[in-house]
Design a protein around this motif. Structure first.
Motif, PDB file in Angstrom:
ATOM      1  N   ALA A 127       0.815  -1.222   0.000  1.00  0.00           N
ATOM      2  CA  ALA A 127       0.000   0.000   0.000  1.00  0.00           C
ATOM      3  C   ALA A 127       0.847   1.270   0.000  1.00  0.00           C
ATOM      4  O   ALA A 127       0.592   2.192  -0.784  1.00  0.00           O
ATOM      5  CB  ALA A 127      -0.946  -0.013   1.201  1.00  0.00           C
ATOM      6  N   TYR A 128       1.843   1.332   0.888  1.00  0.00           N
ATOM      7  CA  TYR A 128       2.638   2.555   0.987  1.00  0.00           C
ATOM      8  C   TYR A 128       3.361   2.835  -0.335  1.00  0.00           C
ATOM      9  O   TYR A 128       3.358   3.972  -0.824  1.00  0.00           O
ATOM     10  CB  TYR A 128       3.647   2.440   2.124  1.00  0.00           C
ATOM     11  CG  TYR A 128       4.478   3.692   2.314  1.00  0.00           C
ATOM     12  CD1 TYR A 128       3.981   4.768   3.056  1.00  0.00           C
ATOM     13  CD2 TYR A 128       5.745   3.819   1.730  1.00  0.00           C
ATOM     14  CE1 TYR A 128       4.729   5.931   3.214  1.00  0.00           C
ATOM     15  CE2 TYR A 128       6.497   4.971   1.885  1.00  0.00           C
ATOM     16  CZ  TYR A 128       5.988   6.023   2.629  1.00  0.00           C
ATOM     17  OH  TYR A 128       6.722   7.172   2.776  1.00  0.00           O
ATOM     18  N   ALA A 129       3.955   1.822  -0.923  1.00  0.00           N
ATOM     19  CA  ALA A 129       4.661   2.003  -2.197  1.00  0.00           C
ATOM     20  C   ALA A 129       3.685   2.396  -3.309  1.00  0.00           C
ATOM     21  O   ALA A 129       3.994   3.236  -4.162  1.00  0.00           O
ATOM     22  CB  ALA A 129       5.404   0.727  -2.565  1.00  0.00           C
ATOM     23  N   MET A 130       2.492   1.808  -3.298  1.00  0.00           N
ATOM     24  CA  MET A 130       1.496   2.135  -4.320  1.00  0.00           C
ATOM     25  C   MET A 130       1.022   3.580  -4.193  1.00  0.00           C
ATOM     26  O   MET A 130       0.731   4.243  -5.191  1.00  0.00           O
ATOM     27  CB  MET A 130       0.311   1.169  -4.213  1.00  0.00           C
ATOM     28  CG  MET A 130       0.653  -0.257  -4.641  1.00  0.00           C
ATOM     29  SD  MET A 130      -0.626  -1.464  -4.220  1.00  0.00           S
ATOM     30  CE  MET A 130      -1.976  -0.912  -5.237  1.00  0.00           C
ATOM     31  N   HIS A 131       0.964   4.076  -2.964  1.00  0.00           N
ATOM     32  CA  HIS A 131       0.545   5.463  -2.752  1.00  0.00           C
ATOM     33  C   HIS A 131       1.628   6.464  -3.144  1.00  0.00           C
ATOM     34  O   HIS A 131       1.366   7.672  -3.195  1.00  0.00           O
ATOM     35  CB  HIS A 131       0.172   5.684  -1.281  1.00  0.00           C
ATOM     36  CG  HIS A 131      -1.054   4.934  -0.860  1.00  0.00           C
ATOM     37  ND1 HIS A 131      -1.445   4.787   0.448  1.00  0.00           N
ATOM     38  CD2 HIS A 131      -1.992   4.265  -1.599  1.00  0.00           C
ATOM     39  CE1 HIS A 131      -2.555   4.080   0.506  1.00  0.00           C
ATOM     40  NE2 HIS A 131      -2.903   3.747  -0.724  1.00  0.00           N
ATOM     41  N   HIS A 132       2.829   5.956  -3.395  1.00  0.00           N
ATOM     42  CA  HIS A 132       3.932   6.823  -3.818  1.00  0.00           C
ATOM     43  C   HIS A 132       4.418   6.458  -5.220  1.00  0.00           C
ATOM     44  O   HIS A 132       5.580   6.683  -5.567  1.00  0.00           O
ATOM     45  CB  HIS A 132       5.094   6.732  -2.817  1.00  0.00           C
ATOM     46  CG  HIS A 132       4.790   7.370  -1.491  1.00  0.00           C
ATOM     47  ND1 HIS A 132       3.962   6.786  -0.568  1.00  0.00           N
ATOM     48  CD2 HIS A 132       5.187   8.549  -0.943  1.00  0.00           C
ATOM     49  CE1 HIS A 132       3.871   7.571   0.490  1.00  0.00           C
ATOM     50  NE2 HIS A 132       4.591   8.650   0.282  1.00  0.00           N
ATOM     51  N   ASP A 133       3.524   5.909  -6.009  1.00  0.00           N
ATOM     52  CA  ASP A 133       3.835   5.477  -7.375  1.00  0.00           C
ATOM     53  C   ASP A 133       3.710   6.669  -8.325  1.00  0.00           C
ATOM     54  O   ASP A 133       2.631   7.254  -8.474  1.00  0.00           O
ATOM     55  CB  ASP A 133       2.869   4.366  -7.774  1.00  0.00           C
ATOM     56  CG  ASP A 133       3.208   3.747  -9.120  1.00  0.00           C
ATOM     57  OD1 ASP A 133       4.094   4.278  -9.826  1.00  0.00           O
ATOM     58  OD2 ASP A 133       2.575   2.735  -9.480  1.00  0.00           O
ATOM     59  N   ASP A 134       4.814   7.035  -8.987  1.00  0.00           N
ATOM     60  CA  ASP A 134       4.769   8.199  -9.883  1.00  0.00           C
ATOM     61  C   ASP A 134       3.991   7.929 -11.167  1.00  0.00           C
ATOM     62  O   ASP A 134       3.727   8.852 -11.948  1.00  0.00           O
ATOM     63  CB  ASP A 134       6.183   8.695 -10.197  1.00  0.00           C
ATOM     64  CG  ASP A 134       7.072   7.638 -10.839  1.00  0.00           C
ATOM     65  OD1 ASP A 134       6.545   6.575 -11.233  1.00  0.00           O
ATOM     66  OD2 ASP A 134       8.287   7.860 -10.936  1.00  0.00           O
ATOM     67  N   ALA A 135       3.609   6.670 -11.388  1.00  0.00           N
ATOM     68  CA  ALA A 135       2.755   6.376 -12.534  1.00  0.00           C
ATOM     69  C   ALA A 135       1.299   6.743 -12.239  1.00  0.00           C
ATOM     70  O   ALA A 135       0.474   6.858 -13.156  1.00  0.00           O
ATOM     71  CB  ALA A 135       2.853   4.891 -12.893  1.00  0.00           C
ATOM     72  N   VAL A 136       0.989   6.942 -10.943  1.00  0.00           N
ATOM     73  CA  VAL A 136      -0.381   7.279 -10.527  1.00  0.00           C
ATOM     74  C   VAL A 136      -0.478   8.709 -10.040  1.00  0.00           C
ATOM     75  O   VAL A 136      -1.418   9.431 -10.376  1.00  0.00           O
ATOM     76  CB  VAL A 136      -0.854   6.311  -9.417  1.00  0.00           C
ATOM     77  CG1 VAL A 136      -2.246   6.702  -8.915  1.00  0.00           C
ATOM     78  CG2 VAL A 136      -0.852   4.876  -9.920  1.00  0.00           C
TER      79      VAL A 136
END
Length: 494
Positions: free
Chosen positions: A385-394
């Motif tokens: 979750a934490y990595a997904m919330h810091h995904d520059d693709a999103v």
């Protein structure tokens, strides 16, 4: 037992436990086909972390960087966590409890049967129905409790700055607001009741950690030695027991309604389940307080730290609150119009987070993912979750805190709830996704938005001597505000 044989007995028991624990480690699902990140084995994760908490944040981030769209696993003391990429969110979110179980995942990590009491699915149904439906009616009480608690615990002398311990004060205010709806007045203001509920998580997490190292067939015995569910239930009943007794007497006398009948979680549970056992009622209260108080308080503590580190945003928030309240008053409808307040809190959730991995499940049978990856029965799986919330693709500039990121979305989209804090989205896993999303998220969001709106209207906040914001702590899977952090606070002149 003869004291002469006691040393042999103790040695035998310890040897049995060691052998059983070793056997338990060997009976894990075969995950050799899934690449490892971090410690090469469960034993290594225990050895290098000294039996405490694995540096999960570092290893999961490393795995996301290395296997961006693939599956990988991380050793977490007693079990492997298989991390799934974003592409599998829909499959997991829509899966039935019989295939991918959140209940079994909770039982694995928290040993809930032995630390919180037997789970009852009616608990979640009650939160989804009665709590959410009653929020507009209960809102005046919730806000009253927040304002009253702030006046008690955040009351510096006029125009003077005062140091405030953020997490401690926030825990107290959130506990009061939460329990105003769970058990009502006057118990929600009882200092002993507040302290009891605030201290629950540490004890329960410590007990669960001990039980996780035990093989399943030893857990019932180990629970008798290392947990104290009956003790904390009895302790809670000394406080809430008289409330339950009085309500049962009213119900016996009038059957349904009576003058000043409470409209709170405890009464809903007694009415809908016809539960009369004080022990079971206490354990239902224990479970909801365990789930609600610390997660809500931690999110607000992080938001308050973000505000203290960026005090120039306070006026923009204040302007919005003033404008909305002048037209709509203090209501749930008014809260829904506070787009910037909502965005500030949602961005705090995204940027800081509560957990490293979320949407945890246990595979109850062998499954095959859409990309062909085989997941054997018994596998503990989650999403980073934490990595997904810091995904520059999103997210644009994902490593920058942008408080009005979501308020700046097109207004039409926001009014459709797509970007609101309570909205469920594969881009934000703070409240989960799918049928097992957090059932109390509307209540938590109501408390958070009311607290932030009240704080910006009533106080100025900053860090002492304009110091930088302290780093957030990461302990195993938990992400928490530093409990020692203080901010400077003063009442606004008007």
């Amino acid at each position: 037992m003869d004291s002469l044989f006691m040393p042999y007995f103790v040695t035998g028991v310890c040897a049995t436990i060691v052998v059983a624990c070793s056997f338990n480690l060997l009976r894990r699902p075969n995950l050799d086909h899934i690449p490892v990140v971090g410690h090469s084995s469960l034993l290594a994760s225990y050895w290098f972390s000294k039996g405490r908490e694995v540096d999960l944040a570092r290893f999961v981030q490393e795995g996301c960087t290395k296997y961006k769209s693939g599956v990988f696993r991380v050793a977490n003391l007693t079990h492997w966590i298989v991390c799934f990429p974003r592409s599998h969110l829909d499959q997991v979110a829509s899966a039935s409890e019989e295939h991918l179980s959140i209940g079994h995942a909770l039982q694995t990590t928290l040993k809930t049967d032995y630390t919180l009491g037997q789970n009852d699915p009616r608990h979640f149904l009650l939160l989804r129905s009665h709590l959410t439906r009653n929020l507009p009616v209960l809102y005046a009480d919730v806000r009253d409790e927040i304002v009253t608690a702030c006046n008690e615990f955040l009351n510096p002398k006029h125009n003077e700055w005062e140091a405030v311990s953020v997490l401690r004060v926030t825990l107290t205010i959130v506990s009061r607001a939460t329990n105003r709806v769970i058990v009502g007045l006057p118990l929600c203001r009882d200092p002993d009741w507040l302290e009891y509920n605030i201290n629950l998580p540490r004890t329960i997490v410590d007990e669960a950690r001990t039980l996780r190292f035990c093989p399943n067939f030893i857990v019932p015995l180990a629970a008798k030695l290392f947990t104290n569910l009956s003790g904390r239930t009895s302790q809670g009943l000394t406080l809430v027991g008289p409330v339950i007794k009085e309500r049962l007497q009213h119900m016996a006398a009038t059957d349904t309604d009576w003058y000043d009948k409470p409209n709170d979680y405890l009464q809903w549970w007694m009415d809908t389940s016809h539960e009369t056992c004080p022990i079971l009622l206490m354990q239902r209260i224990l479970s909801i307080n365990f789930a609600a108080i610390h997660s809500t308080a931690n999110t607000f503590s992080q938001a308050l730290l973000n505000l203290a580190g960026n005090p120039h945003y306070a006026q923009e928030l204040r302007n919005e609150v003033e404008a909305v309240v002048s037209e709509a008053g203090w209501t749930t409808g008014a809260l829904a119009r506070m787009r910037k307040v909502d965005s500030f809190l949602k961005e705090t959730q995204r940027f800081e987070g509560l957990v490293v991995v979320g949407m945890t499940r246990v595979a109850m049978s062998d499954i095959k993912l859409a990309d062909g990856t085989f997941i054997p029965q018994g596998t503990f799986l989650a999403f980073p979750a934490y990595a997904m919330h810091h995904d520059d693709a999103v997210y644009e500039n994902p490593n920058v805190f942008e408080p009005f990121r979501f308020a700046d979305m097109p207004k039409k989209e926001f009014e459709g709830s797509r970007h609101q804090m309570v909205a469920l989205s594969p881009d934000m896993l703070s409240f989960g996704l799918g049928k097992h999303a957090c059932p109390g998220r509307f209540f938590a969001t109501t408390i958070l938005k009311t607290m932030l709106a009240h704080i910006v209207m009533s106080y100025d906040v900053k860090f002492e001597d304009d110091k930088p914001r302290p780093n957030t702590l990461r302990m195993g899977n938990s992400i928490v505000a530093n409990p020692t952090t203080k901010i400077m606070l003063r009442k606004r002149v008007n």
